[in-house]
Design a protein around this motif. Sequence first.
Motif, short mmCIF file in Angstrom:
data_model
loop_
_atom_site.label_atom_id
_atom_site.label_comp_id
_atom_site.label_asym_id
_atom_site.label_seq_id
_atom_site.Cartn_x
_atom_site.Cartn_y
_atom_site.Cartn_z
N ARG A 11 0.85 -1.19 0.00
CA ARG A 11 0.00 0.00 0.00
C ARG A 11 0.88 1.24 0.00
O ARG A 11 2.06 1.17 0.37
CB ARG A 11 -0.92 0.00 1.23
N PRO A 12 0.35 2.41 -0.40
CA PRO A 12 1.15 3.64 -0.36
C PRO A 12 1.71 3.87 1.03
O PRO A 12 1.00 3.74 2.03
CB PRO A 12 0.14 4.72 -0.76
N LEU A 13 2.98 4.20 1.13
CA LEU A 13 3.62 4.33 2.43
C LEU A 13 3.22 5.62 3.13
O LEU A 13 3.07 5.66 4.36
CB LEU A 13 5.14 4.27 2.27
N ALA A 14 3.06 6.69 2.36
CA ALA A 14 2.74 7.99 2.97
C ALA A 14 1.24 8.24 2.99
O ALA A 14 0.48 7.69 2.18
CB ALA A 14 3.45 9.11 2.19
N ARG A 15 0.79 9.06 3.94
CA ARG A 15 -0.60 9.52 4.05
C ARG A 15 -1.58 8.33 4.02
O ARG A 15 -2.61 8.36 3.35
CB ARG A 15 -0.93 10.50 2.93
N GLN A 16 -1.28 7.31 4.79
CA GLN A 16 -2.10 6.10 4.75
C GLN A 16 -3.45 6.27 5.44
O GLN A 16 -4.35 5.47 5.24
CB GLN A 16 -1.34 4.95 5.41
N LEU A 17 -3.59 7.31 6.24
CA LEU A 17 -4.85 7.53 6.94
C LEU A 17 -5.73 8.55 6.23
O LEU A 17 -6.82 8.86 6.69
CB LEU A 17 -4.58 8.00 8.38
N ASP A 18 -5.26 9.07 5.09
CA ASP A 18 -6.01 10.08 4.36
C ASP A 18 -6.48 9.51 3.02
O ASP A 18 -5.95 8.55 2.50
CB ASP A 18 -5.14 11.31 4.08
N GLY A 19 -7.50 10.17 2.44
CA GLY A 19 -7.96 9.79 1.12
C GLY A 19 -8.71 8.47 1.12
O GLY A 19 -9.18 7.99 2.13
N VAL A 20 -8.81 7.87 -0.05
CA VAL A 20 -9.58 6.64 -0.23
C VAL A 20 -8.63 5.46 -0.34
O VAL A 20 -7.73 5.45 -1.17
CB VAL A 20 -10.47 6.71 -1.48
N ALA A 21 -8.84 4.47 0.50
CA ALA A 21 -8.03 3.25 0.45
C ALA A 21 -8.71 2.22 -0.43
O ALA A 21 -9.92 2.14 -0.49
CB ALA A 21 -7.83 2.70 1.87
N GLN A 22 -7.91 1.43 -1.11
CA GLN A 22 -8.43 0.40 -2.00
C GLN A 22 -8.04 -0.98 -1.47
O GLN A 22 -6.88 -1.22 -1.12
CB GLN A 22 -7.85 0.57 -3.41
N LEU A 23 -9.00 -1.88 -1.40
CA LEU A 23 -8.74 -3.27 -1.08
C LEU A 23 -9.35 -4.12 -2.20
O LEU A 23 -10.55 -4.04 -2.45
CB LEU A 23 -9.37 -3.67 0.26
N ASP A 24 -8.50 -4.89 -2.88
CA ASP A 24 -8.97 -5.71 -4.00
C ASP A 24 -9.67 -4.87 -5.05
O ASP A 24 -10.66 -5.29 -5.66
CB ASP A 24 -9.90 -6.82 -3.51
N GLY A 25 -9.17 -3.65 -5.24
CA GLY A 25 -9.71 -2.79 -6.26
C GLY A 25 -11.00 -2.09 -5.89
O GLY A 25 -11.58 -1.38 -6.70
N VAL A 26 -11.46 -2.26 -4.66
CA VAL A 26 -12.72 -1.65 -4.21
C VAL A 26 -12.43 -0.62 -3.14
O VAL A 26 -11.68 -0.88 -2.19
CB VAL A 26 -13.68 -2.73 -3.66
N ALA A 27 -13.02 0.56 -3.25
CA ALA A 27 -12.83 1.60 -2.24
C ALA A 27 -13.39 1.13 -0.91
O ALA A 27 -14.55 0.73 -0.81
CB ALA A 27 -13.52 2.89 -2.67
#
Length: 230
Positions: free
Chosen positions: A87-103
């Motif tokens: 996963r992206p290393l920076a700003r992991q608590l911000d924005g939209v996270a993707q799991l298996d291509g799903v927000a």
Amino acid sequence: MSDVDPAAFRQAAAQFAGGIVVVTTSAGYAMTVSEFVSVSLEPPLVLFCAEKIARFHDVVVAAGVWGVSILAADAEKTARWLAVRGRPLARQLDGVAQLDGVAQLDGVAHRPGPVTGAPLLDGALATLECVTDAVHDGGDHTIVVGRVTAVARPPAAEHTGPLVHYAGTYRHLRPLLFEQLAHRFGDAVQAPVEIFLTDDQRRGQPDHVAVRLLGQHAARGEPFAHRTSG
């Protein structure tokens, strides 16, 4: 090399249930951790284990200060996202996270810790801020010991259960039968010595089942008689 089969060891160790925390640094890096434990009351010390091949390992060791958020039962998506490799290393608590291509997460609500500046999750059962006290080698992990510099526990946490990891999966705790009965009858009660259940109750059919509690009313000091649900 050890003679212990790694798969057998992993399965055996997985039978020990534990809580889940998120460890964070002031730079905004975060990782889900299941290997966390309190060590000492005086001085207040805790430790967690970081896998050496994880990118978060070098970041948190170099940071010297970090935050811990003990996750509630409703934070499973957060725990899963912050355990995803690559996963992206920076700003992991911000924005939209993707799991298996799903927000999955439209940001994780958090605030900076007043002492360390490390992010602390708003929905956590409790939070701690720590300064690294010692770092020890632990095979393929590093054991990071921290001196606790600040603790917070929101009042709402008293009514929420923890997120638990057991046998390789996330689980939630269910209230004890005794707590359910005490809530239903509206009495402040002392814990019972024994609970006798009928066969139907043990099969998960609670309706119209007699339950005998060998305890006593906390206010009147009177022993409980038979109670029936239904």
